[in-house]
Write an enzyme that holds these catalytic residues in place. Structure first.
Site, PDB file in Angstrom:
ATOM      1  N   ARG A  21      -0.790 -19.974 -25.759  1.00 41.22           N
ATOM      2  CA  ARG A  21       0.190 -19.216 -26.540  1.00 41.22           C
ATOM      3  C   ARG A  21       1.526 -19.215 -25.799  1.00 41.22           C
ATOM      4  O   ARG A  21       1.573 -19.033 -24.574  1.00 41.22           O
ATOM      5  CB  ARG A  21      -0.273 -17.760 -26.740  1.00 41.22           C
ATOM      6  CG  ARG A  21      -1.542 -17.613 -27.563  1.00 41.22           C
ATOM      7  CD  ARG A  21      -1.275 -17.888 -29.036  1.00 41.22           C
ATOM      8  NE  ARG A  21      -2.441 -17.649 -29.870  1.00 41.22           N
ATOM      9  CZ  ARG A  21      -3.350 -18.562 -30.172  1.00 41.22           C
ATOM     10  NH1 ARG A  21      -3.220 -19.791 -29.683  1.00 41.22           N
ATOM     11  NH2 ARG A  21      -4.368 -18.272 -30.951  1.00 41.22           N
ATOM     12  N   HIS A  50       2.905 -28.860 -29.995  1.00 38.87           N
ATOM     13  CA  HIS A  50       1.772 -28.058 -30.463  1.00 38.87           C
ATOM     14  C   HIS A  50       0.678 -28.965 -31.042  1.00 38.87           C
ATOM     15  O   HIS A  50       0.253 -28.810 -32.200  1.00 38.87           O
ATOM     16  CB  HIS A  50       2.235 -27.042 -31.514  1.00 38.87           C
ATOM     17  CG  HIS A  50       1.294 -25.870 -31.621  1.00 38.87           C
ATOM     18  ND1 HIS A  50       1.727 -24.602 -31.917  1.00 38.87           N
ATOM     19  CD2 HIS A  50      -0.059 -25.779 -31.480  1.00 38.87           C
ATOM     20  CE1 HIS A  50       0.689 -23.771 -31.962  1.00 38.87           C
ATOM     21  NE2 HIS A  50      -0.414 -24.474 -31.689  1.00 38.87           N
TER      22      HIS A  50
END
Length: 310
Positions: free
Chosen positions: A225, A273
């Site tokens: 994260r 990502h």
């Protein structure tokens, strides 16, 4: 009895998930109506992405569970209209992808591949690369993904430690937990892999203080994260040489803004990502398996603890 299953996600996800979900329903022998526009009061299950327009669950008075398509559920756990069970996605394909991505970047740092890949103007300086058992790696976060990553790295021979909020026991892994355990885990982190959830307790867990507790010249890999890292502190640690390099796959804002210092920093690798993507076929099987469990009176798999946030 025909079940009504609402698919609440962006339209482009429907086009990729419809066929795998229908196939999984057929394989499970379930009679179901599956769609994106069903009467709320008649819906039995909600297959859900947290970026869906659906944010008010109160009209879904007969729904038995919300089955998230995402591994991360921090965007939904505090929704006060959600009163029914919430499950998160634990997809075998996603897990395998994460293990492979992290292993690749750990090996890159462990073997110093950036130095050994020569160009025509490079100096020819043969050296003996280290062996895996000579390298200390710590995985921060020992959930499904962190455990799989830690066990895979240990199988390769790395000296692996792990840290989690609550105590864990894993064969071949030195497990730490709590505040004092964090210090020990950081001291072990020649390479640190961040796979913690996004909660109030993990926000900025990588900060000036924790970075200073890592061995000088350590490496950081973050496929977890973006909120785990205090960006200003990491940049300072990179500039000072406390941290040798960082590979970052997740960020507070995505896409990473064009003017962000990470783009131009020579000691930062940015990836878009991609560390772990959910595979629609295995994810659909996971979702339908949970619906079968719900219909047969069994507890749901991967149930979210709303108080903990994961």
């Amino acid at each position: 009895m025909t079940l009504n299953i609402l698919f609440a996600a962006r339209p482009e996800r429907w086009s990729s998930y419809e066929a795998p979900l229908r196939k999984a329903l057929d394989s499970a022998g379930l009679d179901a109506t599956l769609g994106m526009d069903l009467p709320p009061a008649e819906v039995d299950y909600i297959v859900y992405a947290p970026d869906s327009p659906l944010q008010d669950f109160s009209p879904y008075t007969c729904a038995k569970a919300v089955l998230s398509l995402w591994a991360g559920v921090e965007k939904i756990t505090h929704n006060e209209t959600l009163k029914i069970p919430l499950t998160r996605m634990v997809d075998p394909g996603l897990t395998t992808g994460m293990v492979e991505w992290v292993t690749g970047h750990v090996l890159r740092y462990h073997l110093d591949l950036d130095t050994d890949i020569l160009r025509s103007d490079s100096r020819w300086e043969p050296r003996t690369p280290p062996l895996a058992h000579e390298r200390n790696v710590t995985v921060f976060g020992l959930g499904a993904l962190g455990t799989a990553v830690a066990q895979s790295l240990a199988t390769l021979g790395f000296n692996v430690a792990g840290w989690s909020r609550s105590p864990k026991t894993l064969s071949g892994i030195t497990c730490h937990s709590g505040h004092e355990g964090l210090k020990s885990a950081l001291a072990h982190s020649e390479i640190g892999v961040l796979l913690l959830p996004d909660t109030s307790e993990t926000a900025n867990i990588v900060n000036a203080t924790t970075l200073s507790l890592m061995p000088k010249g350590a490496y950081i890999i973050n496929p977890g994260r973006g909120t785990l890292i205090d960006d200003t502190a990491l940049l300072a640690a990179l500039d000072e040489g406390q941290i040798a390099h960082a590979t970052l796959d997740v960020f507070r804002r995505e896409p990473l803004p064009s003017g962000h210092p990470y783009w131009a920093h020579p000691k930062v690798t940015v990836t878009p990502h991609i560390a772990a993507a959910t595979r629609t076929s295995t994810a659909a099987e996971n979702i339908i398996q949970n619906i079968v469990r719900g219909e047969t009176g069994k507890s749901f798999l991967h149930l979210v603890n709303r108080d903990l946030g994961y």
